[in-house]
Design an enzyme around this catalytic site. Structure first.
Site, PDB file in Angstrom:
ATOM      1  N   GLU A  16      44.524  39.364  52.532  1.00 15.70           N
ATOM      2  CA  GLU A  16      45.955  39.549  52.307  1.00 15.70           C
ATOM      3  C   GLU A  16      46.552  40.488  53.348  1.00 15.70           C
ATOM      4  OE1 GLU A  16      49.747  39.339  50.587  1.00 15.70           O
ATOM      5  OE2 GLU A  16      47.968  38.054  50.484  1.00 15.70           O
ATOM      6  N   GLN A  51      45.326  29.585  48.123  1.00 17.87           N
ATOM      7  CA  GLN A  51      44.786  30.519  47.133  1.00 17.87           C
ATOM      8  C   GLN A  51      45.895  31.022  46.208  1.00 17.87           C
ATOM      9  OE1 GLN A  51      43.431  34.805  47.693  1.00 17.87           O
ATOM     10  NE2 GLN A  51      41.426  33.798  47.534  1.00 17.87           N
ATOM     11  N   CYS A 104      40.595  40.490  44.534  1.00 18.96           N
ATOM     12  CA  CYS A 104      41.426  41.477  45.231  1.00 18.96           C
ATOM     13  C   CYS A 104      41.319  42.839  44.552  1.00 18.96           C
ATOM     14  CB  CYS A 104      42.882  41.025  45.253  1.00 18.96           C
ATOM     15  SG  CYS A 104      43.973  42.205  46.096  1.00 18.96           S
ATOM     16  N   LYS A 139      36.952  32.982  43.837  1.00 24.63           N
ATOM     17  CA  LYS A 139      36.404  34.095  44.633  1.00 24.63           C
ATOM     18  C   LYS A 139      36.364  35.324  43.744  1.00 24.63           C
ATOM     19  CE  LYS A 139      36.586  36.198  49.220  1.00 24.63           C
ATOM     20  NZ  LYS A 139      36.655  37.649  49.015  1.00 24.63           N
ATOM     21  N   GLU A 163      30.366  42.325  54.512  1.00 25.74           N
ATOM     22  CA  GLU A 163      29.633  43.166  55.466  1.00 25.74           C
ATOM     23  C   GLU A 163      28.870  42.367  56.527  1.00 25.74           C
ATOM     24  OE1 GLU A 163      29.880  47.207  56.218  1.00 25.74           O
ATOM     25  OE2 GLU A 163      30.807  46.011  54.620  1.00 25.74           O
TER      26      GLU A 163
END
Length: 316
Positions: free
Chosen positions: A9, A68, A98, A139, A201
């Site tokens: 975002e 999304q 989020c 997600k 990561e």
């Protein structure tokens, strides 16, 4: 093996998706989230969020783009999913990951991970609202504050018949603090059969290889890593194909920035372009020492005309 660009975002808008998919290596994109409360968004909102709907739900370089949605109420999400599909979306992704405080305070994103029943209801309702051939994906993070919840959450998503599940391997309270706990994915795979995409990561080819070794997933999603190295997707594909891996250098990266500035100006306006260009430069400067003096010189410039001239002088 597919590589996905994460729907970050405030970062991965139409211009960034277009820029990065032109470089190559990205197999799938997902838009920034479209916030759904209790209303059906007009078509214009969908086209603003995902201009690719006008080009077959693909970037100009042919990469598929899913829309999304984020929200806490199943029925409005289902109605908006139906509209997205009607406008040509190739798939609908549901955001349960989020970590932003504002989003979580307003019953969205990772706050929903506190209730597996709510996750199930949303995925199930949206899945039933759109044609069976259209993917409905989710997600998540490992949980809100307890990673042991991830298996139950994944089972809820699977029971709701999601097409696949992307897992950012940290909890909401972890935020983006290293490490990502990839080791949870094999535990989830032992208890579910839903297709899983590993996320979190991956900053370079070495990180990717370690993630593959730990998770043994078929597909992977990369977010912040591509902002500091826009060639990471292509590098991974080169490595997988046993080809020479092109090095990420400032000389290769810097010509992207003036083009990005121009496209962002046309997309929104030149002040927006200044802000987004600084944002990207900052990310590049964290991993590329040659980018730091460029960022330091440009970050204090506010006027678009002066910013454009300096950017072109330094990067062309």
């Amino acid at each position: 093996m597919k590589l996905f660009l994460a729907p970050m975002e405030g970062v991965v808008d139409w211009v960034m998706r277009d820029t990065l998919t032109r470089i190559g290596g990205i197999d799938q994109c997902v838009t920034e989230f479209l916030r759904v409360t209790d209303k059906l968004h007009p078509e214009s909102v969908f086209y603003k969020n995902c201009p690719e709907l006008k080009t077959g739900s693909r970037t100009r370089w042919g990469t598929p783009v899913f829309v999304q949605l984020l929200g806490g109420h199943a029925e409005p999400l289902a109605l908006n999913a139906q509209r997205a599909v009607k406008l040509g979306a190739l798939g609908v992704d549901l955001n349960f990951g989020c970590p932003a405080k504002t989003v979580n305070r307003h019953d969205g994103g990772a706050s929903l991970l506190k209730s597996c029943d709510r996750v199930f209801k949303i995925v199930d309702t949206v899945r039933k609202a759109v044609p069976a051939e259209v993917p409905v994906t989710a997600k998540i993070r490992l949980g809100f504050d307890d990673p042991t919840k991830c298996i139950e959450i994944a089972q809820a998503v699977e029971e709701a018949n999601a097409t696949w599940l992307t897992i950012h391997c940290r909890t909401k309270t972890d935020g983006y603090k290293p490490p990502a706990y990839w080791e949870w994915i094999p535990k989830i795979k032992e208890k579910t059969k839903v297709k899983i995409i590993a996320n979190g990561e991956i900053w370079n080819v070495g990180d990717f290889n370690r993630c593959v070794e730990v998770t043994d997933c078929q597909d992977y999603m990369i977010g912040r890593g591509v902002m500091s190295n826009p060639f990471i997707f292509r590098q991974i594909k080169q490595s997988l194909n046993q080809e020479p891996v092109e090095e990420m250098t400032w000389e290769r990266a810097k010509p992207l920035l003036p083009q990005f500035f121009e496209a962002s100006t046309l997309y929104i306006n030149d002040y927006f372009a200044v802000s987004r260009s600084k944002q990207w430069l900052r990310a590049l400067s964290l991993k590329c020492v040659e980018a730091k003096p460029v960022f330091d010189e440009l970050k204090i410039i506010k006027k678009p005309i002066e910013f454009r001239a300096t950017l072109e002088k330094l990067c062309l």
